[in-house]
Design an enzyme around this catalytic site. Structure first.
Site, PDB file in Angstrom:
ATOM      1  N   LYS A   1       0.852  -1.195   0.000  1.00  0.00           N
ATOM      2  CA  LYS A   1       0.000   0.000   0.000  1.00  0.00           C
ATOM      3  C   LYS A   1       0.888   1.246   0.000  1.00  0.00           C
ATOM      4  CE  LYS A   1      -3.822   0.214   2.438  1.00  0.00           C
ATOM      5  NZ  LYS A   1      -4.591   0.243   3.707  1.00  0.00           N
TER       6      LYS A   1
HETATM    7  O1  G3P Z   1      -7.637   1.165   5.310  1.00  0.00           O
HETATM    8  C1  G3P Z   1      -7.586   2.343   6.057  1.00  0.00           C
HETATM    9  C2  G3P Z   1      -8.748   3.208   5.819  1.00  0.00           C
HETATM   10  O2  G3P Z   1      -9.861   2.376   5.943  1.00  0.00           O
HETATM   11  C3  G3P Z   1      -8.807   4.430   6.704  1.00  0.00           C
HETATM   12  O3  G3P Z   1      -9.807   4.326   7.633  1.00  0.00           O
HETATM   13  O4  G3P Z   1     -11.092   4.903   9.621  1.00  0.00           O
HETATM   14  O5  G3P Z   1      -8.789   5.819   9.334  1.00  0.00           O
HETATM   15  O6  G3P Z   1     -10.650   6.643   7.914  1.00  0.00           O
HETATM   16  P1  G3P Z   1     -10.093   5.496   8.673  1.00  0.00           P
END
Ligand code: G3P
Length: 226
Positions: A87
């Site tokens: 990633k």
């Molecule tokens: O894979 C990471 C992405 O889902 C970010 O999630 O909850 O930090 O916005 P969040």
């Protein structure tokens, strides 16, 4: 339409992996942080052992410079396994790293995608997956469904092999909206996935059926009948 688990928690992957249909696991440094000061490589190898070789594992680099991102990717592939999708945030340095990784035929998941432009550029740079941040877009008053819809349209129009891996969800309505907009896959925390079927009405329906059965046949299961 595929679901992935957005977690590095081994117990959750084991428990919910037996319940929900899932095709992989995604992590990022913030998700890893929740597990404490783990042995990073061993922990990721354990995730692979749990999910098997047929599911995808997505692990994020932490460096900000392209050259270091590529070095981190090499270490991940060497110390975890060669099938991991790396990633990479879609910054300028990230795009440079994505192109370098694709030149070496390494699987790439372009991440931290908030805009159509980032998505289109990541596609053209050769990313295998694009992690579009649904909830974070909504928080910024960006129409997440429209961004995902446009990326899906370009993929179809120009026959890119890239898949949209929608991410950053706070509820199942957002997950469903991402699929409806054209996302191929969605990575979801198990706690959110659980809310899809853990509703009082659903549980009551199942219990009412069981109660009606018992009222006629008693506590006899179908497999116990002659
Ligand atoms: O894979 C990471 C992405 O889902 C970010 O999630 O909850 O930090 O916005 P969040």
């Amino acid at each position: 339409m595929e679901y992935l688990f957005d977690t590095a928690n081994l117990e959750d992957i084991r428990t919910y992996g037996a319940i929900y249909p899932y095709t992989g696991v995604t992590t990022n440094p913030s998700i890893i942080k929740k597990e404490g000061k783990i042995n990073f490589f061993e922990h990721c190898r354990e995730i692979r052992r749990i999910i098997g070789d047929d599911r995808t594992l997505h692990i994020q680099v932490t460096a900000l410079k392209a050259e270091d991102m590529v070095k981190e990717a090499d270490a991940i592939l060497d110390k975890i396994d060669g099938e991991v999708f790396i990633k990479v945030p879609v910054t300028e340095e990230g795009l440079k790293a994505i192109r370098a990784l694709k030149k070496k035929d390494i699987g790439v998941t372009a991440t931290a995608v908030y805009t159509k432009a980032q998505g289109f550029l990541a596609m053209e740079a050769g990313a295998d997956y694009i992690a579009a941040y649904f909830n974070r877009m909504e928080n910024m008053d960006i129409n997440a469904s429209s961004v995902i819809g446009s990326m899906a349209q370009m993929i179809r129009m120009w026959d890119y092999k890239t898949q949209i891996l929608a991410a950053s969800f706070k509820n199942m309505a957002q997950v469903n909206a991402a699929f409806e907009a054209g996302a191929h896959t969605a990575t979801v925390q198990p706690d959110i996935l659980k809310t899809a079927v853990n509703m009082a009405a659903i549980g009551k329906a199942a219990e009412d059926f069981a109660k009606d059965w018992r009222s006629v046949f008693g506590d006899v299961k179908i497999y116990e009948m002659e």
